[in-house]
Design an enzyme around this catalytic site. Sequence first.
Site, short mmCIF file in Angstrom:
data_model
loop_
_atom_site.label_atom_id
_atom_site.label_comp_id
_atom_site.label_asym_id
_atom_site.label_seq_id
_atom_site.Cartn_x
_atom_site.Cartn_y
_atom_site.Cartn_z
N THR A 177 0.92 -1.11 0.00
CA THR A 177 0.00 0.00 0.00
C THR A 177 0.96 1.15 0.00
O THR A 177 2.17 0.95 0.16
CB THR A 177 -0.86 -0.09 1.28
OG1 THR A 177 -1.70 -1.22 1.16
CG2 THR A 177 -1.67 1.14 1.58
N THR B 157 -3.90 2.12 -2.29
CA THR B 157 -3.41 0.75 -2.42
C THR B 157 -4.01 -0.01 -3.58
O THR B 157 -5.10 0.32 -4.05
CB THR B 157 -3.72 -0.02 -1.11
OG1 THR B 157 -3.03 -1.26 -1.13
CG2 THR B 157 -5.20 -0.27 -0.92
N ASP C 116 -9.48 -8.30 0.99
CA ASP C 116 -9.65 -7.61 2.28
C ASP C 116 -11.04 -7.86 2.89
O ASP C 116 -11.29 -7.51 4.04
CB ASP C 116 -9.42 -6.10 2.13
CG ASP C 116 -7.96 -5.73 2.42
OD1 ASP C 116 -7.22 -6.57 2.93
OD2 ASP C 116 -7.58 -4.58 2.14
N SER D 56 -10.67 -1.99 5.54
CA SER D 56 -9.25 -1.65 5.37
C SER D 56 -8.60 -1.42 6.73
O SER D 56 -9.27 -1.23 7.75
CB SER D 56 -9.17 -0.35 4.56
OG SER D 56 -7.84 0.12 4.53
N GLY E 139 -0.43 -3.40 5.29
CA GLY E 139 -1.53 -4.33 5.59
C GLY E 139 -1.95 -4.18 7.03
O GLY E 139 -2.18 -3.08 7.53
N1 GLY Z 1 -5.26 -3.47 1.54
C1 GLY Z 1 -4.78 -3.14 2.80
C2 GLY Z 1 -5.76 -2.37 3.60
O1 GLY Z 1 -6.61 -1.72 3.04
O2 GLY Z 1 -5.75 -2.43 4.78
#
Ligand code: GLY
Length: 585
Positions: A395, A413, A437, A466, A488
Amino acid sequence: MKKTFGILFLLLFFGQVTVGFGQENKGFYQFLNDDPTQKPFFSDKKGVFAKNGMVASAHPEASRVGTAILQAGGNAVDAAIAVQFALAVVHPAAGNIGGGGFLVYRAKDGQSHTLDFREKAPLAGSKDMYLDASGNVIAGLSMTGHLASGVPGSVDGMVRAHERFGSLPWAALLQPAIDLAQNGTVLTEKEALGLNRIKADIVRLNPQKTYLLHPDGKNWQKGDLWTQADLAETLKRIQRKGRKGFYGGKTAKMLLAEMKKGVGIISKKDLKQYQSVWREAIVGTYKNYKIITMPPASSGGVALLQLLRFVEPYPLKKWGWHADSTVQVMIEAERRAYADRAKFLGDADFVKVPVQELTDGAYLKSRWADFNWDRATDSKALNGGNLPGYESLETTHFSVIDRDGNAAAITTTLNGGYGSRVLVGGAGFLMNNEMDDFSVKPGVPNMFGLIGNAANAIAPGKRMLSSMTPTIVEKDGKLFLVVGTPGGSTIITSVFQTILNVLEHGMTIQQAVNALKFHHQWLPDMTTFENGAFTENTINKLKARGYNLNTQKNTIGRMDCIMVLPDGTLEGGSDPRGDDTSVGH
Ligand code: GLY
């Protein structure tokens, strides 16, 4: 001493009482005294200082683009838009037009705003779309390939941000990215390695395309010039037509043709209907600081406030940076916040997310009732609370402050590195794999090991939960910090630690970014830490209390932050773990 403090804690918890311990501030030097051979920092990278404006991002070119926009009279939102598009060219692992993200914006008048341009599940998506006939998760289906993508939100987000807060013409904000794609960008070592690492997937998932591959079939090297002609044309369409240059016309046709080819499910209606949303920021306090952060569909803001409020009553400053007591309360806070995340958090447009309740003092106090200095809490025995009534770092985050003191924090991201690894034929951009996610099946971990529940189940048009945590901190009513990171599931804990490194341990923003990090996310019940983050003493004491500790092979976080110093000077703090660079003027 700790037991006495435990009683004090119960008396003072969340009571807005200033805890007057009056102790000396050993700060992070306590760590060094503990074991002088160890250093608390990943590197001794120095901050960048400027008076008029600052951009901190994952790539030097993108930061230069943003600062050039500021110098041309653009404001923080103008610069942020230009950086977003530039990152889509120079940092394909995470910069994107095929993904989504979140903006936290604090205008110079102190008003805060957030924009949710997170991807959405396609209308043809369904709760069990990644399960086989026996109800088992089909490995990888939500992670690579055409079915892994949500409907992209980044272009709509930038258009909405510009409509509301932009000052320079839209076309001017796209031009630097077009130039970079057309004329080429010189690859850094990290970008070259990243492209080489995913070559096999790119070839497999993109037959008859040459995107991201070296024209001579070789591996990329540091210093190679990399041009992206089709991406430049796509950016030109967005430049000319705004939203319609992506969600309609030629680009949309190409995206839909790509979906058809790979049996993806994003439809014309999905593209037409996609809308980013202005949402009220989550605003809370930590001591005399105001925390302005992102509401759902990110879990980041709720979790960050929970974490800060859990640890607020403790004298972290006195105990010292990464002293065993400091780490212990932070781990226990993280354990509880992530358990709540799994139970309660999802897209607030679809499920009721009890934001107020989750950050309420009495509730947090009840969540802390089983805290025990002698023994680690058992994650398996700890579920989300009872309320009354995620190697991938891919991200990316960037922070901007302009001459007038407007501040923008954007985290954006494709989800995993290079997203679904599918590039849209003819249009030259990568699609996200954000569908992972969602909780594809209750209790089954996603790529970050995060577990979810019904609140984050897939539904048509719903946003996946997220962890992104773009955040702005005020001190005494004035702009103080702009922070955020990729990573993440580690995003929330990295932001939490970086804020505490400044607020409690007296670090500069660059030191706070450089500082070694650790992470706990409830399940798996394991504290991972960057090599050297804990002294032997801290490790031994925590192990004796039942904590599972594991040195992390990979680094944690790639923070790009800005701090406003007392005289108004801006310090850019960009992570030494990547190519991250601050550029000021
Ligand atoms: N894709 C990572 C997040 O949105 O947390």
